[in-house]
Design an enzyme around this catalytic site. Structure first.
Site, PDB file in Angstrom:
ATOM      1  N   HIS A 234     -46.864  40.465 -26.850  1.00 35.04           N
ATOM      2  CA  HIS A 234     -47.110  39.324 -25.958  1.00 35.04           C
ATOM      3  C   HIS A 234     -45.875  38.441 -25.859  1.00 35.04           C
ATOM      4  O   HIS A 234     -45.473  38.034 -24.763  1.00 35.04           O
ATOM      5  CB  HIS A 234     -48.303  38.516 -26.461  1.00 35.04           C
ATOM      6  CG  HIS A 234     -48.502  37.231 -25.724  1.00 35.04           C
ATOM      7  ND1 HIS A 234     -48.944  37.176 -24.415  1.00 35.04           N
ATOM      8  CD2 HIS A 234     -48.290  35.939 -26.092  1.00 35.04           C
ATOM      9  CE1 HIS A 234     -49.013  35.911 -24.021  1.00 35.04           C
ATOM     10  NE2 HIS A 234     -48.619  35.142 -25.019  1.00 35.04           N
ATOM     11  N   PHE A 235     -45.261  38.125 -26.992  1.00 35.38           N
ATOM     12  CA  PHE A 235     -44.060  37.291 -26.963  1.00 35.38           C
ATOM     13  C   PHE A 235     -42.925  37.980 -26.211  1.00 35.38           C
ATOM     14  O   PHE A 235     -42.135  37.329 -25.517  1.00 35.38           O
ATOM     15  CB  PHE A 235     -43.614  36.946 -28.389  1.00 35.38           C
ATOM     16  CG  PHE A 235     -44.351  35.790 -28.992  1.00 35.38           C
ATOM     17  CD1 PHE A 235     -44.356  34.551 -28.368  1.00 35.38           C
ATOM     18  CD2 PHE A 235     -45.054  35.930 -30.170  1.00 35.38           C
ATOM     19  CE1 PHE A 235     -45.050  33.481 -28.915  1.00 35.38           C
ATOM     20  CE2 PHE A 235     -45.749  34.860 -30.726  1.00 35.38           C
ATOM     21  CZ  PHE A 235     -45.744  33.634 -30.089  1.00 35.38           C
ATOM     22  N   HIS A 236     -42.857  39.300 -26.350  1.00 35.47           N
ATOM     23  CA  HIS A 236     -41.769  40.010 -25.683  1.00 35.47           C
ATOM     24  C   HIS A 236     -41.915  39.988 -24.165  1.00 35.47           C
ATOM     25  O   HIS A 236     -40.917  39.823 -23.451  1.00 35.47           O
ATOM     26  CB  HIS A 236     -41.674  41.452 -26.199  1.00 35.47           C
ATOM     27  CG  HIS A 236     -40.867  41.576 -27.450  1.00 35.47           C
ATOM     28  ND1 HIS A 236     -41.358  41.281 -28.689  1.00 35.47           N
ATOM     29  CD2 HIS A 236     -39.570  41.942 -27.648  1.00 35.47           C
ATOM     30  CE1 HIS A 236     -40.415  41.454 -29.596  1.00 35.47           C
ATOM     31  NE2 HIS A 236     -39.318  41.864 -28.988  1.00 35.47           N
TER      32      HIS A 236
ATOM     33  N   TYR B  60     -43.617  26.914 -22.862  1.00 37.26           N
ATOM     34  CA  TYR B  60     -43.471  26.322 -21.533  1.00 37.26           C
ATOM     35  C   TYR B  60     -42.096  25.707 -21.327  1.00 37.26           C
ATOM     36  O   TYR B  60     -41.630  25.582 -20.187  1.00 37.26           O
ATOM     37  CB  TYR B  60     -44.600  25.317 -21.297  1.00 37.26           C
ATOM     38  CG  TYR B  60     -45.900  26.050 -21.109  1.00 37.26           C
ATOM     39  CD1 TYR B  60     -46.254  26.577 -19.878  1.00 37.26           C
ATOM     40  CD2 TYR B  60     -46.733  26.305 -22.197  1.00 37.26           C
ATOM     41  CE1 TYR B  60     -47.403  27.317 -19.706  1.00 37.26           C
ATOM     42  CE2 TYR B  60     -47.891  27.035 -22.045  1.00 37.26           C
ATOM     43  CZ  TYR B  60     -48.224  27.546 -20.798  1.00 37.26           C
ATOM     44  OH  TYR B  60     -49.355  28.290 -20.641  1.00 37.26           O
TER      45      TYR B  60
ATOM     46  N   ARG C  61     -48.221  43.671 -37.914  1.00 38.09           N
ATOM     47  CA  ARG C  61     -47.048  42.932 -37.455  1.00 38.09           C
ATOM     48  C   ARG C  61     -46.132  42.629 -38.633  1.00 38.09           C
ATOM     49  O   ARG C  61     -46.581  42.485 -39.763  1.00 38.09           O
ATOM     50  CB  ARG C  61     -47.532  41.627 -36.819  1.00 38.09           C
ATOM     51  CG  ARG C  61     -46.467  40.734 -36.233  1.00 38.09           C
ATOM     52  CD  ARG C  61     -47.116  39.441 -35.737  1.00 38.09           C
ATOM     53  NE  ARG C  61     -46.148  38.538 -35.133  1.00 38.09           N
ATOM     54  CZ  ARG C  61     -46.391  37.262 -34.878  1.00 38.09           C
ATOM     55  NH1 ARG C  61     -47.573  36.758 -35.172  1.00 38.09           N
ATOM     56  NH2 ARG C  61     -45.480  36.497 -34.333  1.00 38.09           N
ATOM     57  N   ARG C  62     -44.834  42.570 -38.365  1.00 39.51           N
ATOM     58  CA  ARG C  62     -43.839  42.107 -39.334  1.00 39.51           C
ATOM     59  C   ARG C  62     -43.823  42.950 -40.606  1.00 39.51           C
ATOM     60  O   ARG C  62     -43.860  42.438 -41.722  1.00 39.51           O
ATOM     61  CB  ARG C  62     -44.083  40.641 -39.701  1.00 39.51           C
ATOM     62  CG  ARG C  62     -43.838  39.684 -38.549  1.00 39.51           C
ATOM     63  CD  ARG C  62     -44.283  38.288 -38.886  1.00 39.51           C
ATOM     64  NE  ARG C  62     -43.818  37.325 -37.882  1.00 39.51           N
ATOM     65  CZ  ARG C  62     -44.225  36.071 -37.813  1.00 39.51           C
ATOM     66  NH1 ARG C  62     -45.106  35.619 -38.672  1.00 39.51           N
ATOM     67  NH2 ARG C  62     -43.757  35.259 -36.886  1.00 39.51           N
TER      68      ARG C  62
ATOM     69  N   HIS D 162     -46.332  26.065 -29.344  1.00 41.29           N
ATOM     70  CA  HIS D 162     -46.916  26.473 -28.068  1.00 41.29           C
ATOM     71  C   HIS D 162     -46.201  25.859 -26.871  1.00 41.29           C
ATOM     72  O   HIS D 162     -45.851  26.583 -25.935  1.00 41.29           O
ATOM     73  CB  HIS D 162     -48.405  26.174 -28.009  1.00 41.29           C
ATOM     74  CG  HIS D 162     -49.025  26.689 -26.746  1.00 41.29           C
ATOM     75  ND1 HIS D 162     -49.237  28.033 -26.521  1.00 41.29           N
ATOM     76  CD2 HIS D 162     -49.415  26.066 -25.617  1.00 41.29           C
ATOM     77  CE1 HIS D 162     -49.748  28.218 -25.323  1.00 41.29           C
ATOM     78  NE2 HIS D 162     -49.867  27.033 -24.750  1.00 41.29           N
TER      79      HIS D 162
END
Length: 544
Positions: A369-371, A222, A434-435, A218
């Site tokens: 979201h990650f993208h 950041y 996913r995946r 996580h």
């Protein structure tokens, strides 16, 4: 203060690897989308999950890490002075360790000996050389961190009683976060994965490895985001002809990011057994606390925009908005990164929520979201930085033609990411897994079920690759063919330069102590429970 050629060379070599890697990662990502939409079939010698692993590792670790350290070297050299020979040597050692680790990891993935995705969850097992490669990459960053932090400390020694340069302060804050966060992944690799991969132990504690990974995973987000925040706080105001709204607010927001972004890994494990709901809920509260510095940043940035716009003659409620330099890619790209972060942040709130997470868990919503986080906010802001930092370091200028192409490239990237991530989010809400290769899922053919969404995914991915090709072409021009000159390294002045910044904001012992106290509270008892209540076996889960 001009950046020396020696420091510029150290920075540039990191950028070159970063740009080459993101182009390659983009091609791998496009192949993934074409496979999922069943437009192509992979040859027998190529595994879909090899591509997935390569894409994730490059985007999450390689592109970001190389770019960030290149940016830090240039920013600190510009704001805090030239690196000493010892500091510069540490930077080069870090670069070569990173690169050796990168090559070794790439070879293992290419040989199908490390098809474990970028999260490398147990009980998936890679070659021990893949874990050695990860260790080399982490150690390489430690050498780079030493160079940056020691240059910062030397500046303080040379300028007693003076306020440290904001850029250098932000770089150090980001590295403090990174150094604390990597403790988890280093512990997992050295004491769990390597002994297991070499066959020295027969078992591995799966729950513990996942917990240690997300202790790191996580704050990794950041580590990607804070360099973008540096550009937003310090460079963008200069580009638009404005000033930094508040030096104190900027520094305090970075401190809060350190405090609230590390002891919160359990919100990635809300549906995992072995961790009590009370500890999950406690970390969810800390996760939501990170919204505070994000809102502080939004307030400061849009205040800067409004003040600058009104000084240029903007009238009425939104007249200032029209006065912003929309035709300057150095502003447009970071601004689009800010806008993209709005849905990215909202999605993060959903992911960290106890009830809502159950809807999106292990669907392509999470991928979307990650993208829009690293592929949207982070990448497009890094593009904007590149358009001025490369010509600055090379002694060239950003021409009108390259600026125009850069605008097309940036908009194309935003549109492509919008199409692709929207398809991921919507189909994820509907249950798109996913995946997977999309050939079957739980015995059902699923490609036809999600065909329209996967096709949109492929269209968006194609636009992204076209944008990347344009980006690399522009950067080659800016590095080698643009007219020679002096491109500005934009560092804005403060709106209220006489305002004193409290000394406690630079009391690193205080903030690091508070972080470790939060980590101790949030992780000690849960980890003891995980170890004590593992399945039978000296190390927990048996890998077959």
């Amino acid at each position: 203060m001009k950046i020396s050629q020696l420091d510029a060379r150290l920075s540039l070599v990191h950028f070159y690897v970063a740009f080459g890697s993101i182009l390659f990662a983009g091609l791998l990502g496009l192949v993934q989308t074409l496979v999922r939409s069943e437009l192509i079939t992979l040859p027998s010698w190529l595994n879909y999950y090899q591509i997935l692993t390569g894409h994730g590792v490059i985007m999450a670790l390689v592109f970001t890490t190389y770019f960030i350290f290149g940016f830090f070297y240039a920013s600190v050299a510009k704001s805090a002075g030239e690196f000493t020979n010892k500091q510069r040597k540490a930077g080069w050692v870090g670069f070569w360790l990173l690169t050796i680790g990168l090559i070794l990891a790439a070879v293992m993935i290419a040989l199908n000996e490390a098809t474990v995705l970028y999260t490398f969850y147990a009980p998936l097992q890679a070659s021990p050389f893949f874990y050695i490669a990860l260790a080399l990459i982490i150690i390489g960053t430690y050498f780079g961190a030493y160079a940056v932090i020691s240059r910062y400390r030397l500046w303080k020694k040379e300028h007693p009683g003076e306020k440290t340069p904001l850029l250098a302060y932000m770089a150090v804050a980001t590295l403090v976060l990174w150094l604390i966060a990597t403790i988890g992944v280093v512990a997992a690799v050295l004491f769990q994965f390597l002994p297991w991969a070499f066959g020295w132990t027969d078992t591995i504690n799966v729950a513990l490895t996942r917990t240690l990974f997300w202790y790191f995973g996580h704050p990794l987000v950041y580590f990607w985001l804070l360099p973008a925040y540096m550009a937003w706080y310090v460079m963008v105001p200069k580009i638009i002809g404005g000033k930094i709204f508040s030096d104190q607010l900027a520094r305090f927001s970075f401190v809060l990011f350190i405090l609230f972004s590390i002891p919160v890994g359990f919100h990635h494990q809300l549906l995992e057994s072995g961790i009590s709901e009370g500890w999950k809920f406690f970390q969810v509260i800390l996760t939501f606390a990170v919204i505070l510095p994000s809102l502080m940043t939004a307030f400061a940035l849009f205040s800067t925009f409004e003040i600058a716009g009104r000084q240029k003659g903007g009238k009425g409620l939104f007249g200032w908005f029209k006065k912003l330099p929309w035709g300057d890619v150095r502003f447009l790209a970071p601004f689009l990164g800010m806008l993209i972060f709005i849905p990215a942040g909202a999605g993060g709130i959903i992911n960290a929520s106890h009830q809502l997470n159950q809807i999106v868990h292990n669907t392509v919503w999470v991928t979307g979201h990650f993208h829009i986080t690293v592929g949207g906010t982070v990448a497009v802001t890094f593009f904007g930085i590149s358009y001025w930092i490369i010509p600055h370091l090379k002694g060239r200028i950003l021409t009108k033609k390259m600026n125009k192409i850069g605008i097309y490239q940036t908009v194309l990237w935003a549109v492509g990411m919008g199409i692709m991530s929207s398809a991921m989010h919507i189909s994820g809400l509907l249950g798109n897994p996913r995946r997977t290769q999309m050939t079957s899922y739980n015995g059902h053919e699923v490609a036809s079920s999600w065909g329209a969404y996967e096709m949109a995914h492929a269209v968006g991915g194609s636009l992204l690759v076209i944008s990347l090709v344009l980006f690399v072409i522009v950067l080659i021009n800016l590095a080698y063919f643009a007219p020679k000159g002096n491109e500005e390294f934009p560092i804005a002045e403060e709106l209220n330069p006489t305002q004193q910044t409290p000394n406690w904001l630079e009391n690193w012992k205080l903030w690091i102590g508070i972080v470790f106290a939060l980590i101790f509270i949030a992780y000690t008892l849960p980890i003891i429970d995980i170890i004590n209540n593992s399945p039978p076996g000296s190390s927990g889960f048996k890998y077959w």
